[in-house]
Design a protein around this motif. Structure first.
Motif, PDB file in Angstrom:
ATOM      1  N   ILE A 478      64.258  -6.543 -75.942  1.00 41.05           N
ATOM      2  CA  ILE A 478      63.953  -7.714 -76.781  1.00 41.05           C
ATOM      3  C   ILE A 478      65.212  -8.109 -77.548  1.00 41.05           C
ATOM      4  CG2 ILE A 478      62.504  -8.608 -78.661  1.00 41.05           C
ATOM      5  CD1 ILE A 478      60.938  -7.953 -76.092  1.00 41.05           C
ATOM      6  N   LYS A 479      65.594  -9.372 -77.410  1.00 36.94           N
ATOM      7  CA  LYS A 479      66.813  -9.870 -78.075  1.00 36.94           C
ATOM      8  C   LYS A 479      66.449 -11.034 -79.004  1.00 36.94           C
ATOM      9  CE  LYS A 479      69.331  -7.480 -75.103  1.00 36.94           C
ATOM     10  NZ  LYS A 479      69.811  -6.166 -75.537  1.00 36.94           N
ATOM     11  N   VAL A 480      67.310 -11.223 -80.022  1.00 31.31           N
ATOM     12  CA  VAL A 480      67.121 -12.402 -80.862  1.00 31.31           C
ATOM     13  C   VAL A 480      68.163 -13.436 -80.473  1.00 31.31           C
ATOM     14  CG1 VAL A 480      67.004 -13.334 -83.193  1.00 31.31           C
ATOM     15  CG2 VAL A 480      66.494 -10.945 -82.793  1.00 31.31           C
ATOM     16  N   TYR A 481      67.683 -14.636 -80.171  1.00 28.51           N
ATOM     17  CA  TYR A 481      68.595 -15.759 -79.987  1.00 28.51           C
ATOM     18  C   TYR A 481      68.468 -16.626 -81.228  1.00 28.51           C
ATOM     19  CZ  TYR A 481      69.876 -14.994 -75.066  1.00 28.51           C
ATOM     20  OH  TYR A 481      70.398 -14.495 -73.912  1.00 28.51           O
ATOM     21  N   TYR A 482      69.602 -17.200 -81.639  1.00 26.15           N
ATOM     22  CA  TYR A 482      69.579 -18.027 -82.851  1.00 26.15           C
ATOM     23  C   TYR A 482      69.825 -19.482 -82.490  1.00 26.15           C
ATOM     24  CZ  TYR A 482      69.941 -13.640 -85.464  1.00 26.15           C
ATOM     25  OH  TYR A 482      69.708 -12.402 -85.991  1.00 26.15           O
ATOM     26  N   GLN A 483      69.041 -20.341 -83.123  1.00 27.18           N
ATOM     27  CA  GLN A 483      69.308 -21.776 -82.953  1.00 27.18           C
ATOM     28  C   GLN A 483      69.634 -22.359 -84.323  1.00 27.18           C
ATOM     29  OE1 GLN A 483      66.140 -24.407 -81.543  1.00 27.18           O
ATOM     30  NE2 GLN A 483      67.646 -25.675 -80.504  1.00 27.18           N
ATOM     31  N   PRO A 484      70.736 -23.133 -84.409  1.00 30.68           N
ATOM     32  CA  PRO A 484      71.130 -23.633 -85.733  1.00 30.68           C
ATOM     33  C   PRO A 484      70.199 -24.701 -86.304  1.00 30.68           C
ATOM     34  CG  PRO A 484      72.715 -24.305 -84.048  1.00 30.68           C
ATOM     35  CD  PRO A 484      71.664 -23.524 -83.358  1.00 30.68           C
ATOM     36  N   VAL A 485      70.095 -24.655 -87.629  1.00 31.64           N
ATOM     37  CA  VAL A 485      69.398 -25.714 -88.366  1.00 31.64           C
ATOM     38  C   VAL A 485      70.477 -26.390 -89.202  1.00 31.64           C
ATOM     39  CG1 VAL A 485      67.724 -26.196 -90.188  1.00 31.64           C
ATOM     40  CG2 VAL A 485      67.217 -24.482 -88.449  1.00 31.64           C
ATOM     41  N   ILE A 532      61.474  -8.391 -84.014  1.00 33.98           N
ATOM     42  CA  ILE A 532      62.399  -9.502 -84.314  1.00 33.98           C
ATOM     43  C   ILE A 532      62.815  -9.467 -85.792  1.00 33.98           C
ATOM     44  CG2 ILE A 532      62.596 -12.047 -84.434  1.00 33.98           C
ATOM     45  CD1 ILE A 532      62.684 -11.115 -81.578  1.00 33.98           C
ATOM     46  N   ILE A 533      61.844  -9.166 -86.676  1.00 31.17           N
ATOM     47  CA  ILE A 533      62.176  -9.083 -88.113  1.00 31.17           C
ATOM     48  C   ILE A 533      63.259  -8.027 -88.323  1.00 31.17           C
ATOM     49  CG2 ILE A 533      61.305  -8.405 -90.395  1.00 31.17           C
ATOM     50  CD1 ILE A 533      58.567  -9.500 -89.563  1.00 31.17           C
ATOM     51  N   GLU A 534      63.049  -6.869 -87.703  1.00 29.97           N
ATOM     52  CA  GLU A 534      64.017  -5.774 -87.913  1.00 29.97           C
ATOM     53  C   GLU A 534      65.389  -6.151 -87.339  1.00 29.97           C
ATOM     54  OE1 GLU A 534      62.785  -1.757 -87.364  1.00 29.97           O
ATOM     55  OE2 GLU A 534      64.717  -1.161 -88.275  1.00 29.97           O
ATOM     56  N   LEU A 535      65.387  -6.776 -86.146  1.00 30.08           N
ATOM     57  CA  LEU A 535      66.666  -7.151 -85.530  1.00 30.08           C
ATOM     58  C   LEU A 535      67.418  -8.160 -86.390  1.00 30.08           C
ATOM     59  CD1 LEU A 535      65.657  -7.488 -81.755  1.00 30.08           C
ATOM     60  CD2 LEU A 535      66.934  -5.635 -82.835  1.00 30.08           C
ATOM     61  N   VAL A 536      66.688  -9.109 -86.973  1.00 34.65           N
ATOM     62  CA  VAL A 536      67.332 -10.125 -87.818  1.00 34.65           C
ATOM     63  C   VAL A 536      67.909  -9.474 -89.077  1.00 34.65           C
ATOM     64  CG1 VAL A 536      66.853 -12.142 -89.295  1.00 34.65           C
ATOM     65  CG2 VAL A 536      65.998 -12.088 -86.949  1.00 34.65           C
ATOM     66  N   CYS A 537      67.118  -8.588 -89.693  1.00 34.85           N
ATOM     67  CA  CYS A 537      67.607  -7.911 -90.908  1.00 34.85           C
ATOM     68  C   CYS A 537      68.851  -7.067 -90.575  1.00 34.85           C
ATOM     69  CB  CYS A 537      66.525  -7.023 -91.510  1.00 34.85           C
ATOM     70  SG  CYS A 537      65.183  -7.970 -92.225  1.00 34.85           S
ATOM     71  N   ARG A 538      68.796  -6.448 -89.414  1.00 33.92           N
ATOM     72  CA  ARG A 538      69.926  -5.623 -88.996  1.00 33.92           C
ATOM     73  C   ARG A 538      71.166  -6.506 -88.800  1.00 33.92           C
ATOM     74  NH1 ARG A 538      68.687  -2.422 -83.692  1.00 33.92           N
ATOM     75  NH2 ARG A 538      66.908  -1.546 -84.770  1.00 33.92           N
ATOM     76  N   ASP A 539      70.975  -7.661 -88.157  1.00 34.21           N
ATOM     77  CA  ASP A 539      72.082  -8.610 -87.958  1.00 34.21           C
ATOM     78  C   ASP A 539      72.661  -9.060 -89.289  1.00 34.21           C
ATOM     79  OD1 ASP A 539      72.178  -8.536 -85.254  1.00 34.21           O
ATOM     80  OD2 ASP A 539      71.022 -10.376 -84.920  1.00 34.21           O
ATOM     81  N   TYR A 540      71.751  -9.296 -90.259  1.00 35.65           N
ATOM     82  CA  TYR A 540      72.227  -9.732 -91.566  1.00 35.65           C
ATOM     83  C   TYR A 540      73.161  -8.668 -92.154  1.00 35.65           C
ATOM     84  CZ  TYR A 540      72.541 -10.615 -96.502  1.00 35.65           C
ATOM     85  OH  TYR A 540      73.056 -10.820 -97.768  1.00 35.65           O
ATOM     86  N   MET A 574      61.515  -4.191 -94.573  1.00 38.57           N
ATOM     87  CA  MET A 574      62.767  -4.361 -93.839  1.00 38.57           C
ATOM     88  C   MET A 574      63.855  -4.972 -94.733  1.00 38.57           C
ATOM     89  SD  MET A 574      62.672  -3.131 -90.896  1.00 38.57           S
ATOM     90  CE  MET A 574      61.485  -1.868 -91.256  1.00 38.57           C
ATOM     91  N   ALA A 575      63.412  -5.958 -95.565  1.00 41.28           N
ATOM     92  CA  ALA A 575      64.378  -6.596 -96.462  1.00 41.28           C
ATOM     93  C   ALA A 575      64.977  -5.552 -97.408  1.00 41.28           C
ATOM     94  CB  ALA A 575      63.698  -7.709 -97.245  1.00 41.28           C
ATOM     95  N   ASP A 576      64.118  -4.621 -97.868  1.00 40.56           N
ATOM     96  CA  ASP A 576      64.610  -3.556 -98.757  1.00 40.56           C
ATOM     97  C   ASP A 576      65.522  -2.602 -97.995  1.00 40.56           C
ATOM     98  OD1 ASP A 576      63.239  -4.638-100.791  1.00 40.56           O
ATOM     99  OD2 ASP A 576      61.515  -3.267-100.683  1.00 40.56           O
ATOM    100  N   LYS A 577      65.066  -2.229 -96.798  1.00 36.73           N
ATOM    101  CA  LYS A 577      65.824  -1.239 -96.014  1.00 36.73           C
ATOM    102  C   LYS A 577      67.243  -1.742 -95.719  1.00 36.73           C
ATOM    103  CE  LYS A 577      65.610   1.139 -91.537  1.00 36.73           C
ATOM    104  NZ  LYS A 577      64.863   1.270 -90.301  1.00 36.73           N
ATOM    105  N   TYR A 578      67.357  -3.017 -95.347  1.00 31.94           N
ATOM    106  CA  TYR A 578      68.673  -3.550 -94.976  1.00 31.94           C
ATOM    107  C   TYR A 578      69.302  -4.361 -96.105  1.00 31.94           C
ATOM    108  CZ  TYR A 578      67.479  -2.056 -90.278  1.00 31.94           C
ATOM    109  OH  TYR A 578      67.143  -1.301 -89.186  1.00 31.94           O
TER     110      TYR A 578
END
Ligand code: C2E
Ligand code: MG
Ligand code: MG
Length: 725
Positions: A478-485, A532-540, A574-578
């Motif tokens: 499972i991968k996260v792809y990002y689309q810009p806003v 996906i939540i964890e992957l995004v937090c990890r990316d952050y 997750m927000a706390d963890k990362y």
């Protein structure tokens, strides 16, 4: 300037909707008012009758000349008549003839009683001088008798009738207030009845400011002159026909004058404020209604062909299958596909292709009259019909296609699926019928296929997805792809949307369209969303530590996440963890998720807001209940569905509707984001109408973070100032 003045006075022209809104509001208020008046007056009449009776026992004289009697009966009759007309206006009810007769009876009694008391009864003494009161009572009684006859005649409902009754009712109320208070004041008692009645009439009903002013001022002046006059005349309610102003000036104490003026002013201000509040509510509702009508039409109707669309089909089919009376054994779903349609488009152009689709849509609708027919998408149609007798119709439709085909060979293919006895998921059934239809593509000898066991096996990819979601998560498929806003203010990057991809060793890169629905169907979606939540937090965390660019990310939540796990607790964990700031995580909930489980979702949204996350409404306008969602839930950002841009720029209505939605969002305090921006022209338009943010292929498709970083480094995307590290 002139317009503003007219608007201030309430003399500007109002739309039919607004007029109706005022009318309904006033009729509703009239119901409450009249019920209270009826009860109160009934009580007064009983009380007075008892007093008269007791006096009779003491003195053996019947003193029926008590003039309040008529007032009470008249006020009660006007209350009854008001109630009748208000109920008739609001509920179109006509079953109250006996009440109309009662009003006629009571008013006639008042009229007769007054005539008797004032002209024939010799003992009424000085009270006969109250000519004004006499005239008022008589005229009001006559008007009410006439309107009761209107009621009895059962003619068509006309607004002016109900409104006239309302004005008479108001007039009677205020006049009653004046009479009681003037008499009370003369005896040194209370004079609150007048104030109560004025408040009652002017604050419960909505008056245009200028009428409110006239009604109030006239009432206060009459009251003022009556009590002032009394100081000199010293007789109760004496009517002289002339007014001595010098007397009034000296006659009344300053306290009363000042209090009277203050009361007049405050009731007037309240009356104007009430009008403006109701007017703005009416205009807001009118706006909502307009968009709702448009949306409900486009949400049930296919824009191109005019026959029903899938939203309608699904909801109707689900209802139909849910009825106990439906013979499920005898129901079948047919899926039609016009094979080779692309070649027709290529040869004759898009416009001709559309014309063919429109013609065929109407033929199929005609051929299956009485069944449920809809356009599924493109050149695909679905039908829910009886399980027998449809084969000749398919043959006939195949003929029709051949007549329409021109020089391109078009072939009609049909897949059929018989839902199981306990099956009610229409999407599921359509999928299978479609699957059956696709299975005979390029088979020139076949134009019909029933979904059967062998086809079932081909459905295994779906099973594969369900069975392998845990493995996919564990093995990082499972991968996260990002689309810009992008912000329309300055064209800078102000957010990402996180979109899931499944990089499978066996099937390759799977887009969410392949697995989201399946995972939702099998209630496994929360596993993906948590990942996906964890992957995004990890990316952050990684990008932050490496001083790489990053912007707030919006995450797609499924409705089921709230049911199946504590997703709110998880995101915070997750927000706390990362160590991710809460303003870097936004939650998207798609509109279609909000149609059921209201309480659960509202509670979850309250929690999300409480914890500091923004909650976004995804795909607004894609479903049935778009506007109801806005009434029931509190969103920070609205993502306007990309379908609104699909007809751009040819469809002028699209522009108007987008403009209206953005305007509505401003009114409701929501930020607007339009999805699916693919051209500069679309972007420029959205910027010009004040849409705050945009997202779409024009800026970038969804891509992995590293590719996104390259774009940013290469200057293709400029990070908004507040997120620059
Ligand atoms: P969505 O949330 O409405 O996401 C926008 C979709 O529109 C994305 O498709 C995106 O690639 C596509 N899109 C963006 N700009 C354009 C454009 O200019 N033109 C066109 N034609 N398409 C555009 P994608 O990535 O295939 O996602 C499809 C849907 O799958 C999403 O719709 C969302 O509802 C769902 N989804 C994706 N990721 C997740 C996830 O992690 N969890 C959940 N629950 N749902 C997800
Ligand atoms: Mg989304
Ligand atoms: Mg969306």
């Amino acid at each position: 300037m002139c317009k503003k003045l007219l608007r201030f006075l309430g003399l500007d022209k109002q739309s039919k909707y607004v007029r109706n809104y005022f009318y309904t509001t006033n009729m509703k208020a009239s119901i409450y008012m009249s019920v209270i008046v009826i009860i109160l007056e009934l009580w007064m009449i009983i009380r007075m009758t008892r007093t008269i009776f007791e006096k009779h026992l003491q003195s053996q004289i019947w003193n029926l000349t008590e003039k309040y009697y008529s007032n009470y009966i008249l006020l009660m009759s006007s209350g009854i008549l008001m109630l009748l007309f208000a109920v008739r206006a609001l509920y179109n009810s006509r079953r109250h003839r006996w009440l109309a007769i009662l009003v006629i009876g009571l008013c006639s009694a008042v009229a007769a009683f007054e005539v008797w008391r004032l002209t024939l009864y010799p003992g009424s003494g000085k009270k006969t001088q109250d000519l004004l009161n006499y005239i008022i009572l008589l005229s009001a009684a006559i008007i009410m008798i006439s309107f009761s006859f209107v009621m009895l005649k059962n003619g068509s409902d006309k607004k002016w009738q109900s409104l006239t009754v309302m004005y008479v009712f108001s007039f009677v109320c205020i006049n009653f207030g004046i009479i009681i208070s003037v008499n009370g004041y003369a005896k040194g008692e209370q004079m609150l009845t007048f104030l109560t009645m004025v408040l009652y009439v002017v604050c419960l009903l909505v008056w245009r400011p200028v009428w409110g002013f006239i009604v109030l001022t006239a009432s206060y002046l009459v009251f003022y002159y009556r009590i002032s006059g009394m100081l000199d005349l010293s007789t109760v309610g004496k009517f002289t026909g002339t007014v001595d102003f010098t007397l009034y000036k000296t006659g009344l104490g300053d306290g009363i004058k000042i209090n009277g003026f203050t009361m007049w002013l405050s009731t007037l201000i309240f009356c104007i404020a009430n009008y403006n509040k109701t007017l703005s509510q009416a205009q807001k509702d009118e706006n909502l209604e307009k968009i709702n009508t448009y949306l409900s039409r486009i949400s049930a109707e296919d824009e191109l062909t005019g026959i029903h669309n899938m939203v309608y089909f699904r909801s109707e089919a689900e209802k139909l299958l849910g009825y106990v009376t439906t013979d499920r054994e005898n129901v079948i779903i047919l899926f039609f596909d016009i094979e080779n349609f692309k070649s027709y488009n290529d040869k004759y152009g898009f416009h001709s292709g559309n014309e063919l689709l429109i013609k065929f849509a109407h033929r199929i609708e005609e051929a299956f009259k009485g069944s449920l027919v809809a356009r599924y998408s493109d050149d695909h149609f679905v039908v829910l019909t009886k399980n027998d007798g449809f084969m000749p119709i398919i043959q006939q439709l195949s003929e029709n296609i051949r007549e329409l085909q021109g020089e391109v060979q078009l072939v009609l293919k049909c897949g059929a699926y018989k839902p199981n006895a306990d099956e009610s998921d229409i999407s599921h059934a359509c999928d299978r019928a479609r699957f059956a239809c696709n299975s005979i593509k390029k088979h020139f000898d076949r134009n019909y296929c029933l979904y059967d066991k062998t086809l079932e096996t081909k459905f295994t990819l779906r099973q594969y997805i369900v069975n392998n979601i845990d493995t996919a998560i564990a093995n990082d498929y499972i991968k996260v792809y990002y689309q810009p806003v992008v912000s329309t203010k300055d064209g800078t990057l102000c957010g990402f949307e996180a979109l899931a991809r499944w990089q499978d060793p066996k099937y390759g890169l799977l887009p969410p369209g392949v697995f989201i629905d399946v995972l939702e169907e099998y209630r496994q979606i929360y596993k993906l969303d948590k990942q996906i939540i964890e992957l995004v937090c990890r990316d952050y965390r990684r990008t932050f530590d490496n001083k790489e660019p990053f912007v707030p990310v919006s995450l797609n939540f499924s409705r089921l996440d709230f049911e199946l796990c504590d997703i709110v607790g998880f995101i915070s964990e997750m927000a706390d963890k990362y160590n991710v700031p809460k303003n870097f995580l936004d939650v998207e909930i798609t509109e279609s998720a909000l149609s059921n489980q209201q309480a659960l979702l509202q509670e979850a949204m309250r929690r999300l807001h409480g914890e500091g996350y923004s909650v976004w409404l995804d795909d607004f306008g894609s479903g049935y209940s778009s506007l109801n969602v806005l009434k029931d839930y509190q969103f920070d950002v609205m993502k306007i569905d990309m379908k609104f841009l699909s007809g751009f720029p040819e469809n002028v209505k699209t522009k108007t509707i987008l403009e209206n939605i953005v305007g509505l969002n401003k009114q409701l305090g929501m930020v607007s984001l339009t999805e699916g921006v693919e051209t500069l022209e679309q972007y420029e338009f959205l910027r010009s109408i004040g849409c705050d943010m945009v997202q779409g292929f024009y800026f970038s498709k969804p891509i992995p973070y590293d590719e996104m970083k390259e774009k940013i480094v290469a200057g293709k995307l400029k990070v908004a100032q507040q997120f620059v590290r």
